[in-house]
Design a protein around this motif. Sequence first.
Motif, PDB file in Angstrom:
ATOM      1  N   SER A  16     -17.416  -5.290   1.310  1.00  0.00           N
ATOM      2  CA  SER A  16     -18.222  -4.935   0.138  1.00  0.00           C
ATOM      3  C   SER A  16     -18.023  -3.483  -0.273  1.00  0.00           C
ATOM      4  N   VAL A  17     -17.253  -2.726   0.520  1.00  0.00           N
ATOM      5  CA  VAL A  17     -16.922  -1.335   0.189  1.00  0.00           C
ATOM      6  C   VAL A  17     -15.406  -1.174   0.231  1.00  0.00           C
ATOM      7  N   ALA A  18     -14.911  -0.063  -0.264  1.00  0.00           N
ATOM      8  CA  ALA A  18     -13.474   0.185  -0.289  1.00  0.00           C
ATOM      9  C   ALA A  18     -12.921   0.300   1.130  1.00  0.00           C
ATOM     10  N   VAL A  19     -11.682  -0.172   1.307  1.00  0.00           N
ATOM     11  CA  VAL A  19     -10.986  -0.076   2.591  1.00  0.00           C
ATOM     12  C   VAL A  19      -9.694   0.691   2.351  1.00  0.00           C
ATOM     13  N   VAL A  20      -9.473   1.770   3.106  1.00  0.00           N
ATOM     14  CA  VAL A  20      -8.313   2.627   2.893  1.00  0.00           C
ATOM     15  C   VAL A  20      -7.649   2.944   4.229  1.00  0.00           C
TER      16      VAL A  20
ATOM     17  N   ASN B 236      -3.695   0.446   9.955  1.00  0.00           N
ATOM     18  CA  ASN B 236      -2.614  -0.532   9.917  1.00  0.00           C
ATOM     19  C   ASN B 236      -2.722  -1.339   8.643  1.00  0.00           C
ATOM     20  N   VAL B 237      -1.590  -1.572   7.988  1.00  0.00           N
ATOM     21  CA  VAL B 237      -1.619  -2.232   6.687  1.00  0.00           C
ATOM     22  C   VAL B 237      -2.187  -3.642   6.778  1.00  0.00           C
ATOM     23  N   GLY B 238      -1.872  -4.378   7.843  1.00  0.00           N
ATOM     24  CA  GLY B 238      -2.396  -5.725   7.972  1.00  0.00           C
ATOM     25  C   GLY B 238      -3.906  -5.733   8.051  1.00  0.00           C
ATOM     26  N   CYS B 239      -4.465  -4.842   8.863  1.00  0.00           N
ATOM     27  CA  CYS B 239      -5.917  -4.725   8.966  1.00  0.00           C
ATOM     28  C   CYS B 239      -6.518  -4.310   7.629  1.00  0.00           C
ATOM     29  N   GLN B 240      -5.869  -3.381   6.943  1.00  0.00           N
ATOM     30  CA  GLN B 240      -6.378  -2.898   5.662  1.00  0.00           C
ATOM     31  C   GLN B 240      -6.486  -4.035   4.646  1.00  0.00           C
TER      32      GLN B 240
ATOM     33  N   ALA C 144     -16.091  -2.751  19.008  1.00  0.00           N
ATOM     34  CA  ALA C 144     -14.939  -2.161  18.311  1.00  0.00           C
ATOM     35  C   ALA C 144     -13.617  -2.610  18.913  1.00  0.00           C
ATOM     36  N   HIS C 145     -13.640  -3.156  20.131  1.00  0.00           N
ATOM     37  CA  HIS C 145     -12.397  -3.568  20.781  1.00  0.00           C
ATOM     38  C   HIS C 145     -11.878  -4.896  20.243  1.00  0.00           C
ATOM     39  N   LEU C 146     -12.691  -5.632  19.492  1.00  0.00           N
ATOM     40  CA  LEU C 146     -12.292  -6.968  19.050  1.00  0.00           C
ATOM     41  C   LEU C 146     -11.428  -6.917  17.790  1.00  0.00           C
ATOM     42  N   CYS C 147     -10.530  -7.888  17.681  1.00  0.00           N
ATOM     43  CA  CYS C 147      -9.564  -7.962  16.583  1.00  0.00           C
ATOM     44  C   CYS C 147     -10.240  -8.380  15.277  1.00  0.00           C
ATOM     45  N   CYS C 148      -9.680  -7.917  14.152  1.00  0.00           N
ATOM     46  CA  CYS C 148     -10.194  -8.293  12.831  1.00  0.00           C
ATOM     47  C   CYS C 148      -9.613  -9.615  12.351  1.00  0.00           C
ATOM     48  N   GLY C 149      -8.607 -10.141  13.077  1.00  0.00           N
ATOM     49  CA  GLY C 149      -8.017 -11.413  12.690  1.00  0.00           C
ATOM     50  C   GLY C 149      -6.750 -11.301  11.878  1.00  0.00           C
TER      51      GLY C 149
ATOM     52  N   THR D  98       0.846  -1.201   0.000  1.00  0.00           N
ATOM     53  CA  THR D  98       0.000   0.000   0.000  1.00  0.00           C
ATOM     54  C   THR D  98       0.882   1.252   0.000  1.00  0.00           C
ATOM     55  N   PRO D  99       1.637   1.474  -1.083  1.00  0.00           N
ATOM     56  CA  PRO D  99       2.576   2.605  -1.120  1.00  0.00           C
ATOM     57  C   PRO D  99       1.902   3.964  -1.044  1.00  0.00           C
ATOM     58  N   ARG D 100       0.599   3.991  -1.266  1.00  0.00           N
ATOM     59  CA  ARG D 100      -0.120   5.266  -1.207  1.00  0.00           C
ATOM     60  C   ARG D 100      -0.143   5.832   0.210  1.00  0.00           C
ATOM     61  N   THR D 101      -0.030   4.986   1.221  1.00  0.00           N
ATOM     62  CA  THR D 101      -0.168   5.456   2.607  1.00  0.00           C
ATOM     63  C   THR D 101       0.883   6.495   2.966  1.00  0.00           C
ATOM     64  N   ASN D 102       2.155   6.157   2.817  1.00  0.00           N
ATOM     65  CA  ASN D 102       3.201   7.110   3.187  1.00  0.00           C
ATOM     66  C   ASN D 102       3.246   8.296   2.232  1.00  0.00           C
ATOM     67  N   ALA D 103       2.886   8.056   0.958  1.00  0.00           N
ATOM     68  CA  ALA D 103       2.844   9.168   0.011  1.00  0.00           C
ATOM     69  C   ALA D 103       1.758  10.167   0.419  1.00  0.00           C
ATOM     70  N   ALA D 104       0.600   9.653   0.820  1.00  0.00           N
ATOM     71  CA  ALA D 104      -0.466  10.528   1.293  1.00  0.00           C
ATOM     72  C   ALA D 104      -0.037  11.258   2.562  1.00  0.00           C
ATOM     73  N   ALA D 105       0.645  10.547   3.460  1.00  0.00           N
ATOM     74  CA  ALA D 105       1.122  11.180   4.690  1.00  0.00           C
ATOM     75  C   ALA D 105       2.046  12.344   4.378  1.00  0.00           C
TER      76      ALA D 105
END
Length: 412
Positions: free
Chosen positions: A391-395, A379-383, A338-343, A182-189
């Motif tokens: 079913s929708v975009a994740v960013v 976090n990239v792993g969660c993303q 919201a406290h639970l992990c996405c896996g 996800t190289p866009r993350t640091n570029a956006a930052a």
Amino acid sequence: MRTDLLPELLDTAAGREADAILRACVHCGFCTATCPTYQLLGDELDGPRGRIYQIKRVMEGAPATAVVQRHLDRCLGCRACERTCPSGVRYARLAEIGRGLVAAQVRRPWHQRLLRRALVLGLSGAGRVRTLLALGRLARPLLPARLAARIPPRVAPGASPDSRGLGRRMLVLEGCVQGGATPRTNAAAARVFARLGIELVGAPAAGCCGALAYHLDDQAGGRARMRRAIDAWWPEIESGCEAILVTASGCASMVREYGEVLADDPDYAERAARVAALARDPAEVLAATDLTPLGRPGAGRRLAYHAPCSQQHVLRLEGVVEGVLERLGFTLVPVPDAHLCCGSAGTYSITQPALSRRLLENKLGALEGGRPALIATANVGCQLQLAAGASVAVVHWLELLDPAPPEETPER
């Protein structure tokens, strides 16, 4: 609780630390209420209290077994248990020590050893990640649908801003998986922070933060990567760089603990503590900054925010990103549990795929229940985990603040 650790363990700093952690535990069981694996499996040995008991027995002389190792492997390391523990038990640190002891006694099957070595080798460099993803995209038509869905599209990061001479300067961890997937993350930052008068400076030689190896039975290799990162950052730190910005919250959690992990290293302990003190999640910086130059990018946009475990349970930044997004006009839908992990949990989705899928299904149900237009995370792993089934975009949430988001480029 009472302990009777082996004398040879009590002669070590790690053993004494583990003994103090064990003695703080009163075995109340409050931690089981927030443990994702206990909720899924209903097995005491797959909850924090049961794992603490297993580690204690090994440290008191009971033989480590493959069964003990399996229960420790199933721990996500999400640290939700630490947030609910009334005694302040440092479970994650005890688990690290325990895993190291068990790994020294129990030889894993060859396929597990091969997988873990391959993960460390293949995912600890952005260049290697890009190569693997390119090969995966070529092979996508031949892959099972579930695996193909995990390969992210190739995206262009966009132009780098001219941020020299802005007055404020921060280092940025360029990352390994994030840098490749996800190289866009640091570029956006970089673009967002430039608008706020802050220059982000990279140090490519820093490489991986060390978390991958450290959590996959190679604690020595993880420490070596931490030392390399410190060496790469130190010239900028000495020249007055005010912080180390880490845009992946999982990596930020690891860097924040460098001082603890390298506390017994006479050559690096002092510098590691300095690096840990300088580590910042972007939310910490933006929450204390005038965001007027960013305008109102969220006007009319409805989203669900997934707070990674590393951000809310380790960095203790629960609600901070949400506050920044609301300041910028975004409407956040409620997210149950919201406290639970996405896996995702680092490489957990690869080493424990069945449990990871169940956690992902539950998390997507919670995130999509409010019908958001998109999902944001930190976090990239969660993303990558969420994007495989959403079913929708994740960013990454910083992309939403980007004044000039680039378009996706065609896949090859």
